[in-house]
Design an enzyme around this catalytic site. Structure first.
Site, PDB file in Angstrom:
ATOM      1  N   ARG A 239      25.713  38.341 -79.051  1.00 51.86           N
ATOM      2  CA  ARG A 239      27.095  38.822 -78.976  1.00 51.86           C
ATOM      3  C   ARG A 239      27.292  39.728 -77.760  1.00 51.86           C
ATOM      4  O   ARG A 239      28.289  39.628 -77.043  1.00 51.86           O
ATOM      5  CB  ARG A 239      27.444  39.572 -80.256  1.00 51.86           C
ATOM      6  CG  ARG A 239      28.814  40.200 -80.276  1.00 51.86           C
ATOM      7  CD  ARG A 239      29.917  39.168 -80.204  1.00 51.86           C
ATOM      8  NE  ARG A 239      31.238  39.750 -80.423  1.00 51.86           N
ATOM      9  CZ  ARG A 239      32.369  39.126 -80.129  1.00 51.86           C
ATOM     10  NH1 ARG A 239      32.353  37.890 -79.601  1.00 51.86           N
ATOM     11  NH2 ARG A 239      33.529  39.698 -80.357  1.00 51.86           N
TER      12      ARG A 239
ATOM     13  N   SER B  68      42.625  34.388 -78.696  1.00 58.44           N
ATOM     14  CA  SER B  68      41.165  34.481 -78.626  1.00 58.44           C
ATOM     15  C   SER B  68      40.597  34.000 -77.297  1.00 58.44           C
ATOM     16  O   SER B  68      41.171  33.134 -76.633  1.00 58.44           O
ATOM     17  CB  SER B  68      40.576  33.623 -79.759  1.00 58.44           C
ATOM     18  OG  SER B  68      39.193  33.413 -79.591  1.00 58.44           O
ATOM     19  N   ASN B  69      39.430  34.555 -76.949  1.00 59.74           N
ATOM     20  CA  ASN B  69      38.633  34.036 -75.837  1.00 59.74           C
ATOM     21  C   ASN B  69      38.161  32.608 -76.076  1.00 59.74           C
ATOM     22  O   ASN B  69      37.812  31.898 -75.133  1.00 59.74           O
ATOM     23  CB  ASN B  69      37.381  34.904 -75.655  1.00 59.74           C
ATOM     24  CG  ASN B  69      37.612  36.133 -74.798  1.00 59.74           C
ATOM     25  OD1 ASN B  69      38.574  36.216 -74.036  1.00 59.74           O
ATOM     26  ND2 ASN B  69      36.714  37.104 -74.921  1.00 59.74           N
TER      27      ASN B  69
ATOM     28  N   ASP C 195      42.853  38.785 -83.075  1.00 63.65           N
ATOM     29  CA  ASP C 195      41.643  38.335 -82.391  1.00 63.65           C
ATOM     30  C   ASP C 195      40.846  37.481 -83.382  1.00 63.65           C
ATOM     31  O   ASP C 195      40.959  37.664 -84.604  1.00 63.65           O
ATOM     32  CB  ASP C 195      40.821  39.550 -81.960  1.00 63.65           C
ATOM     33  CG  ASP C 195      39.441  39.151 -81.499  1.00 63.65           C
ATOM     34  OD1 ASP C 195      39.345  38.345 -80.552  1.00 63.65           O
ATOM     35  OD2 ASP C 195      38.456  39.605 -82.108  1.00 63.65           O
ATOM     36  N   ALA C 196      40.018  36.563 -82.867  1.00 60.36           N
ATOM     37  CA  ALA C 196      39.265  35.670 -83.760  1.00 60.36           C
ATOM     38  C   ALA C 196      37.859  36.201 -84.054  1.00 60.36           C
ATOM     39  O   ALA C 196      37.557  36.613 -85.185  1.00 60.36           O
ATOM     40  CB  ALA C 196      39.185  34.268 -83.141  1.00 60.36           C
ATOM     41  N   TYR C 197      36.992  36.208 -83.029  1.00 62.53           N
ATOM     42  CA  TYR C 197      35.566  36.469 -83.253  1.00 62.53           C
ATOM     43  C   TYR C 197      35.302  37.961 -83.459  1.00 62.53           C
ATOM     44  O   TYR C 197      35.545  38.772 -82.576  1.00 62.53           O
ATOM     45  CB  TYR C 197      34.737  35.908 -82.089  1.00 62.53           C
ATOM     46  CG  TYR C 197      34.922  34.409 -81.965  1.00 62.53           C
ATOM     47  CD1 TYR C 197      34.375  33.555 -82.914  1.00 62.53           C
ATOM     48  CD2 TYR C 197      35.685  33.851 -80.938  1.00 62.53           C
ATOM     49  CE1 TYR C 197      34.558  32.179 -82.838  1.00 62.53           C
ATOM     50  CE2 TYR C 197      35.867  32.476 -80.847  1.00 62.53           C
ATOM     51  CZ  TYR C 197      35.309  31.652 -81.809  1.00 62.53           C
ATOM     52  OH  TYR C 197      35.501  30.290 -81.729  1.00 62.53           O
TER      53      TYR C 197
END
Lengths: 229, 229
Positions: free
Chosen positions: A47, A123-124, A16-18
């Site tokens: 967030r 990622s989203n 996942d990124a964030y």
């Protein structure tokens, strides 16, 4: 907590990124000079609304890309906290494209690649957001793929999103190790079928969701030992 | 803010239950004697996790009914806050079945029915939870229907849920006035096609979601004037 080689048969590590590779709090902290102490409250609310909007849009069938959702979440957060400063919204959105990677990310990715493993982001984030963040943090040479939910037009944890990784690499899901610091993402990825480590950076309580990750780590640099590399 | 008769052609008023007719905070407040000041933090976290779990389960395709989700959300909330008291979980869950209705609910429903309008609940709640709460608050004689998402097996804001109201009453969606104190529910119901009032009890900022409700009220007793009754 980690035991060497506890995850077997892994060929690809998907991150996942964030929140996982990138420190989401670094964005609002980057505007601390003008926000003062309010940066932390803004960061947390932004967030929270960003994730809430992805889930609501996904479930209602009203997809918009993560750049729009991130801006919408920022707008409602600024309004909720009564923060009005000319140009601040644009400055914060620009900071999102230069989000900081956690310190252990580069050495961890290097160690995985040196051991012959493939690495990727799932990622989203929209492709443009991810490209900017990856390039800014110098991660591009360390990743075999950067996969965005935009390929399927719905956000995590829709199973279509998790399906992208196996399709891209042409490997069975159980040969993929998925890592997320977002608890709900780790649990949902486990329910999908990956081997999963929850990078539980802040010592959160276990979620009560249908599947439980195979293990927890506190930082990504514990990952190579779990893989026995 | 309200203008008499601003909503035209309404035949049915459909209410969200938890947060709208029923005061969610009354549940943990009911255990204030043993929780002390922590009741408010528990109440807020429990509600937040409860909603989060409905959205995650909906989007991932892992439905479980609202009774289970409410218990799961309570478990993670108690663990997060470090609250361990023998029997407390069961007492809180029992209190959920006797959740308090807001003071204006009974007179408002009476006024609507006296004007010849039909009234209903459309809720994430399981049929047994809703029946208990409705009976406890004395609302049963004032409602034409109590509709649960269990009929479609997915939570709000999936469009299938909102579709239940028109199907039950055999009226077009634009002849239904939907009311929710949950902002995301009000916005999603508007996107579905109802006429919608957001009962914005706590003066929240406007959401940034695809559709905007037709108006805001602060309490449900403002509704009859909006309908010109």
């Amino acid at each position: 907590m980690a035991e060497g080689g506890r995850l077997q048969g892994i060929e690809v590590c998907v991150f996942d990124a964030y929140g996982t590779l990138f420190d989401v709090s670094s964005v609002a902290r980057g505007a601390q000079a003008e926000l003062g102490e309010r940066w932390a409250a803004l960061s947390e609310l932004w967030r929270s609304k960003q994730l809430q909007y992805t889930w609501l849009r996904g479930l209602a069938g009203h997809h918009a890309d993560f750049w729009q959702v991130t801006g919408d979440a920022l707008d409602v957060s600024l309004a909720t906290l009564g923060i009005e400063q000319p140009g601040l919204r644009d400055r914060l959105m620009a900071l999102y494209l230069r989000i900081a990677a956690y310190a252990e990310v580069v050495p961890t990715l290097r160690a995985l690649r040196a051991a012959g493993l493939k690495t990727a982001i799932l990622s989203n984030g929209s492709p443009a957001m991810l490209e900017a963040a990856v390039n800014n943090a110098g991660l591009a040479p360390l990743l075999d793929a950067v996969l965005s939910v935009e390929a399927v037009g719905v956000f995590k944890p829709h199973p279509k999103v998790y399906g992208l990784a196996g399709m891209h690499f042409g490997v069975p899901v159980e040969r993929i190790c998925f890592l997320s610091s977002n608890s709900w993402d780790a649990y949902s990825a486990k329910a999908f079928g990956f081997q999963v480590l929850w990078c539980n950076r802040f010592g959160q309580a276990a979620e009560r969701l249908p599947a439980t990750p195979d293990g927890q780590i506190r930082q990504l640099d514990e990952l190579p030992r779990w893989l026995g590399v």
